[in-house]
Structure formats: C-alpha cells, structure tokens
Motif scaffolding. Structure first.
Motif, PDB file in Angstrom:
ATOM      1  N   TRP A  34       0.748  -1.610  -0.242  1.00 14.08           N
ATOM      2  CA  TRP A  34      -0.031  -0.379   0.443  1.00 14.08           C
ATOM      3  C   TRP A  34       0.309   0.912  -0.266  1.00 14.08           C
ATOM      4  O   TRP A  34       1.791   1.008   1.258  1.00 14.08           O
ATOM      5  CB  TRP A  34      -0.893  -0.253   1.335  1.00 14.08           C
ATOM      6  N   LEU A  35       0.526   2.329  -1.009  1.00 13.06           N
ATOM      7  CA  LEU A  35       1.390   3.629  -1.045  1.00 13.06           C
ATOM      8  C   LEU A  35       0.430   4.963  -0.393  1.00 13.06           C
ATOM      9  O   LEU A  35      -0.827   4.846  -0.787  1.00 13.06           O
ATOM     10  CB  LEU A  35       2.180   4.065  -2.122  1.00 13.06           C
ATOM     11  N   GLU A  36       0.382   5.706   0.105  1.00 13.84           N
ATOM     12  CA  GLU A  36       0.313   7.090   0.649  1.00 13.84           C
ATOM     13  C   GLU A  36       1.030   7.511   0.764  1.00 13.84           C
ATOM     14  O   GLU A  36       2.277   7.817   1.267  1.00 13.84           O
ATOM     15  CB  GLU A  36      -0.229   6.158   2.320  1.00 13.84           C
ATOM     16  N   GLY A  37       0.069   8.756   0.035  1.00 15.95           N
ATOM     17  CA  GLY A  37       0.935  10.450   0.232  1.00 15.95           C
ATOM     18  C   GLY A  37       1.741  10.311  -1.463  1.00 15.95           C
ATOM     19  O   GLY A  37       0.662  10.370  -2.538  1.00 15.95           O
ATOM     20  N   ARG A  38       2.744  11.029  -1.893  1.00 20.28           N
ATOM     21  CA  ARG A  38       3.621  11.460  -3.301  1.00 20.28           C
ATOM     22  C   ARG A  38       4.270  10.689  -3.263  1.00 20.28           C
ATOM     23  O   ARG A  38       5.257  10.859  -2.909  1.00 20.28           O
ATOM     24  CB  ARG A  38       3.751  12.722  -2.820  1.00 20.28           C
ATOM     25  N   LEU A  39       4.399   9.792  -4.260  1.00 21.59           N
ATOM     26  CA  LEU A  39       5.459   9.136  -5.235  1.00 21.59           C
ATOM     27  C   LEU A  39       6.045  10.190  -6.153  1.00 21.59           C
ATOM     28  O   LEU A  39       5.858  10.990  -7.389  1.00 21.59           O
ATOM     29  CB  LEU A  39       5.272   8.317  -5.954  1.00 21.59           C
ATOM     30  N   ASP A  40       7.114  10.920  -5.782  1.00 22.49           N
ATOM     31  CA  ASP A  40       8.091  12.050  -6.751  1.00 22.49           C
ATOM     32  C   ASP A  40       9.295  11.917  -6.159  1.00 22.49           C
ATOM     33  O   ASP A  40       9.865  10.948  -5.937  1.00 22.49           O
ATOM     34  CB  ASP A  40       7.041  13.158  -6.347  1.00 22.49           C
TER      35      ASP A  40
END
Length: 127
Positions: free
Chosen positions: A18-24
């Motif tokens: 699970w990914l939460e937030g920003r992938l930058d």
C-alpha cells in the motif's frame, strides 16, 4: 509530503503493498529501497499488487520507479498489478501510457475476478 509504504506478510505467490502520500522526486528513492527488500520475497512467477488508493500524487520519478519495478518482476516471470488508483493518478497513467490498462484494477473484487479468470485458464478441468 511524505510517502508511507506498507506491506502485508508476503507469500511466495503474492504480496500486496500500500502506498500513501506522494511518489515523487523526494520519495522515489526510499520507495525503491523498500521495494528492493519486498520483491525478492515473491517467487519467480509471483504477483506483486500495489494498492494506490491512498496515493495522492505521482511524478515522472514515481513513474520511473514503477517502470523499473514492473521490469524487475517481468524479468522473474512475475506480474505487477496496480489496484485502486485515484482519478488523478489514473489520469497520469492514461496520459503517459505508462501502465497497460489490463494491469490496473478499480477494486479488490475486480482484481480477484481477473486472478480467478487467469487461474481457471491454467487449471485443467476436473472429472
């Protein structure tokens, strides 16, 4: 903003992350590092599911990370499937054609239906 990456207890066949937030540009390196620890736990031919329901934003750096991850899994005859992308993330995928539509699912039920279909194709009929 940060990126939080959580995973279930991976099995050799399947792991969900699970990914939460920003992938930058600020978070992709930590994502890549975390995935380097998780992907070897999934056997060759296994499936890695990325639940993106809490991903607020993805940049080109994040797209690159997903592309590298997908390639690593393909090189091991595995799959990387994307689940629940919010509309803004899905739109980025559509614009850059970064992910085949067949590997993006709107819900867990849709993903399970797809996986069931694949398994039925590979399972010989019982007498």
């Amino acid at each position: 903003m940060t990126l939080i990456v959580r995973s279930d207890s991976p099995t050799p066949e399947r792991s969900t992350v699970w990914l939460e937030g920003r992938l930058d540009a600020e978070t992709f390196a930590s994502f890549d590092e975390t995935m380097r620890d998780i992907t070897p736990l999934v056997d060759n031919g296994g499936t890695l599911v990325l639940d993106l329901s809490a991903l607020d934003y993805i940049s080109s750096a994040g797209l690159r990370s997903l592309a590298v991850l997908r390639k690593q899994m393909r090189d091991r005859n595995g799959r990387t499937l994307l689940l629940n992308p919010p509309p803004q993330v899905r739109k980025v995928f559509e614009i850059v054609k970064a992910v085949p539509v067949a590997e993006v699912f709107a819900s867990v039920a849709e993903l399970d239906q797809y996986l069931d279909h694949i398994q039925k194709q590979l399972t010989p009929p019982r007498d």
